[in-house]
Motif scaffolding. Structure first.
Motif, PDB file in Angstrom:
ATOM      1  N   LEU A 104       0.781  -1.411  -0.022  1.00 33.61           N
ATOM      2  CA  LEU A 104       0.047   0.016   0.021  1.00 33.61           C
ATOM      3  C   LEU A 104       0.802   1.439  -0.088  1.00 33.61           C
ATOM      4  CD1 LEU A 104      -2.887  -1.084   2.494  1.00 33.61           C
ATOM      5  CD2 LEU A 104      -2.936  -0.902   0.066  1.00 33.61           C
ATOM      6  N   VAL A 105       1.871   1.300   0.872  1.00 30.79           N
ATOM      7  CA  VAL A 105       3.016   2.504   0.756  1.00 30.79           C
ATOM      8  C   VAL A 105       3.637   2.643  -0.447  1.00 30.79           C
ATOM      9  CG1 VAL A 105       4.947   3.476   1.765  1.00 30.79           C
ATOM     10  CG2 VAL A 105       3.328   2.314   3.113  1.00 30.79           C
ATOM     11  N   GLY A 106       4.278   1.619  -1.099  1.00 31.61           N
ATOM     12  CA  GLY A 106       4.615   1.590  -2.425  1.00 31.61           C
ATOM     13  C   GLY A 106       3.603   1.995  -3.537  1.00 31.61           C
ATOM     14  N   ARG A 171      10.102  -0.602  -1.674  1.00 31.29           N
ATOM     15  CA  ARG A 171      10.837  -0.324  -2.887  1.00 31.29           C
ATOM     16  C   ARG A 171      10.694  -1.119  -3.892  1.00 31.29           C
ATOM     17  NH1 ARG A 171      15.979   1.653  -3.543  1.00 31.29           N
ATOM     18  NH2 ARG A 171      15.408   3.198  -2.262  1.00 31.29           N
ATOM     19  N   THR A 172      10.113  -2.452  -3.760  1.00 37.11           N
ATOM     20  CA  THR A 172      10.096  -3.085  -4.989  1.00 37.11           C
ATOM     21  C   THR A 172       8.710  -2.779  -5.647  1.00 37.11           C
ATOM     22  OG1 THR A 172      11.251  -5.065  -3.857  1.00 37.11           O
ATOM     23  CG2 THR A 172       9.902  -5.534  -5.492  1.00 37.11           C
ATOM     24  N   LEU A 177       5.611  -0.657 -10.205  1.00 41.82           N
ATOM     25  CA  LEU A 177       4.600  -0.079 -10.536  1.00 41.82           C
ATOM     26  C   LEU A 177       5.050   1.395 -11.404  1.00 41.82           C
ATOM     27  CD1 LEU A 177       2.023   0.170  -7.604  1.00 41.82           C
ATOM     28  CD2 LEU A 177       1.921  -1.120  -9.712  1.00 41.82           C
ATOM     29  N   SER A 178       6.502   1.549 -11.135  1.00 43.48           N
ATOM     30  CA  SER A 178       6.838   2.938 -12.161  1.00 43.48           C
ATOM     31  C   SER A 178       7.136   2.289 -13.600  1.00 43.48           C
ATOM     32  CB  SER A 178       8.165   3.567 -11.338  1.00 43.48           C
ATOM     33  OG  SER A 178       7.669   4.127  -9.960  1.00 43.48           O
ATOM     34  N   SER A 209       4.751 -10.303 -10.469  1.00 44.92           N
ATOM     35  CA  SER A 209       5.886 -11.001 -10.534  1.00 44.92           C
ATOM     36  C   SER A 209       6.837 -10.428  -9.717  1.00 44.92           C
ATOM     37  CB  SER A 209       6.393 -11.436 -11.916  1.00 44.92           C
ATOM     38  OG  SER A 209       6.647 -10.420 -12.723  1.00 44.92           O
ATOM     39  N   GLY A 210       6.910  -9.040 -10.037  1.00 44.14           N
ATOM     40  CA  GLY A 210       8.113  -8.243  -9.652  1.00 44.14           C
ATOM     41  C   GLY A 210       7.551  -8.102  -8.005  1.00 44.14           C
ATOM     42  N   ILE A 211       6.532  -7.852  -7.691  1.00 40.45           N
ATOM     43  CA  ILE A 211       6.298  -7.556  -6.156  1.00 40.45           C
ATOM     44  C   ILE A 211       6.554  -8.966  -5.243  1.00 40.45           C
ATOM     45  CG2 ILE A 211       4.065  -7.069  -4.606  1.00 40.45           C
ATOM     46  CD1 ILE A 211       3.157  -5.194  -6.846  1.00 40.45           C
ATOM     47  N   ILE A 212       6.061 -10.093  -6.048  1.00 35.16           N
ATOM     48  CA  ILE A 212       6.449 -11.168  -5.371  1.00 35.16           C
ATOM     49  C   ILE A 212       7.849 -11.578  -5.089  1.00 35.16           C
ATOM     50  CG2 ILE A 212       6.076 -13.784  -5.405  1.00 35.16           C
ATOM     51  CD1 ILE A 212       3.457 -13.280  -6.681  1.00 35.16           C
ATOM     52  N   THR A 213       8.681 -11.104  -6.136  1.00 29.30           N
ATOM     53  CA  THR A 213      10.093 -11.247  -6.147  1.00 29.30           C
ATOM     54  C   THR A 213      10.470 -10.319  -4.717  1.00 29.30           C
ATOM     55  OG1 THR A 213      10.082 -11.554  -8.363  1.00 29.30           O
ATOM     56  CG2 THR A 213      12.151 -10.557  -7.041  1.00 29.30           C
TER      57      THR A 213
END
Length: 295
Positions: A104-106, A171-172, A177-178, A209-213
């Protein structure tokens, strides 16, 4: 009277100077390459020696009792079952608590806080937490949850590990998302979808996939943390799943047993270190596989 500009003379190439500069560049390139290879070899040699020692001593101490017996007094053929279960409980709860907060913060930083002063403050604090020594987080939770409630507890350990994993997920999530092109967002908004639905159903899905990473890397980070648990859950040599009491964990058991004068406890410390190393290795492999599959 008209004047015509005369062509400027072209620079004359001095073959001797060019050859001398070429030889100098080649010497510098070879020197830098050799230094880089030497530094890489030294680093790999140290890493290989550490891993070789860990695997030899760890596998030498590994047997079925390590995974099926609880910690016992010296000479009693104990194991690490209670420490393994305690670590799994604390890491799992910390992940369940820290992952939604970090996501949520990211998401806020990537989707709502662009150009915002408050967003810059949040990002700055998150970066500080990301690089802060874990022992400071343990001391903070000690002052916040241990002293006021009169004792160490598993919940305090969960809180400390949650604080550690949150900035990693922040950070991830923000970075993933960016990377999503704004044209995709504009297309979804142009179809009449509200922004929250665009974020949840399109952006999160594209960055899954990036968030899970990031979550897996966060789990790998907190799985081996010892310092914050020393000030929070403390450890327990008996079987315990009560989060309101001191709770055993694998890093604390390794820390306690590694400096023990008893040989069987030292062997259990090597076995526990091997288990953590293998777990972190598998998590990193899974994270890299997911990241590659999402590209």
């Amino acid at each position: 009277m008209s004047t015509t500009a005369l062509p400027l003379p072209a620079p004359v190439k001095d073959a001797a100077t060019a050859a001398r500069l070429g030889r100098r560049r080649k010497r510098a390139d070879r020197m830098v390459r050799l230094l880089s290879l030497a530094a890489t070899g030294i680093g790999l040699a140290f890493l290989a020696s550490i891993l070789a020692t860990l695997f030899v001593k760890g596998f030498g101490a590994m047997d079925l009792s390590v995974l099926t017996e609880v910690t016992r007094p010296p000479g009693s053929n104990g194991g690490l079952l209670n420490a393994i279960v305690g670590s799994l409980i604390q890491v799992a709860l910390a992940t369940v608590i820290g992952t939604p907060v970090g996501m949520l913060v990211g998401t806020y930083l990537a989707e709502y806080a662009k150009g915002s002063g408050f967003g810059e403050v949040v990002r700055f604090v998150s970066d500080i937490l990301l690089s802060a020594p874990s022992i400071l987080i343990g001391l903070f939770v000690y002052q916040l949850l241990v002293l006021p409630f009169g004792g160490f507890s598993g919940w305090a350990g969960v809180a400390a590990l949650s604080i550690i994993i949150i900035p990693i997920v922040v950070r991830t999530t923000e970075d993933m998302l960016s990377l999503i092109p704004n044209t995709l967002r504009e297309a979804v908004i142009g179809l009449g979808a509200p922004k929250w639905k665009m974020i949840v159903m399109v952006c999160w899905k594209a960055a899954t996939s990036g968030i899970i990473t990031g979550v897996l890397l966060g789990i790998a980070r907190i799985a081996g943390e010892t310092a914050p648990l020393l000030f929070t859950s403390l450890g327990n040599n008996a079987w315990s799943t009560d989060l309101s009491q001191p709770m055993p964990s694998l890093p604390i058991t390794i820390y306690s047993y590694a400096g023990s004068p008893f040989q069987d406890w030292i062997e259990l410390a090597w076995a526990g270190a091997l288990l953590i190393t293998l777990a972190v290795l598998l998590l990193n492999i899974a994270a890299r596989s997911l990241l590659r599959s999402g590209k």
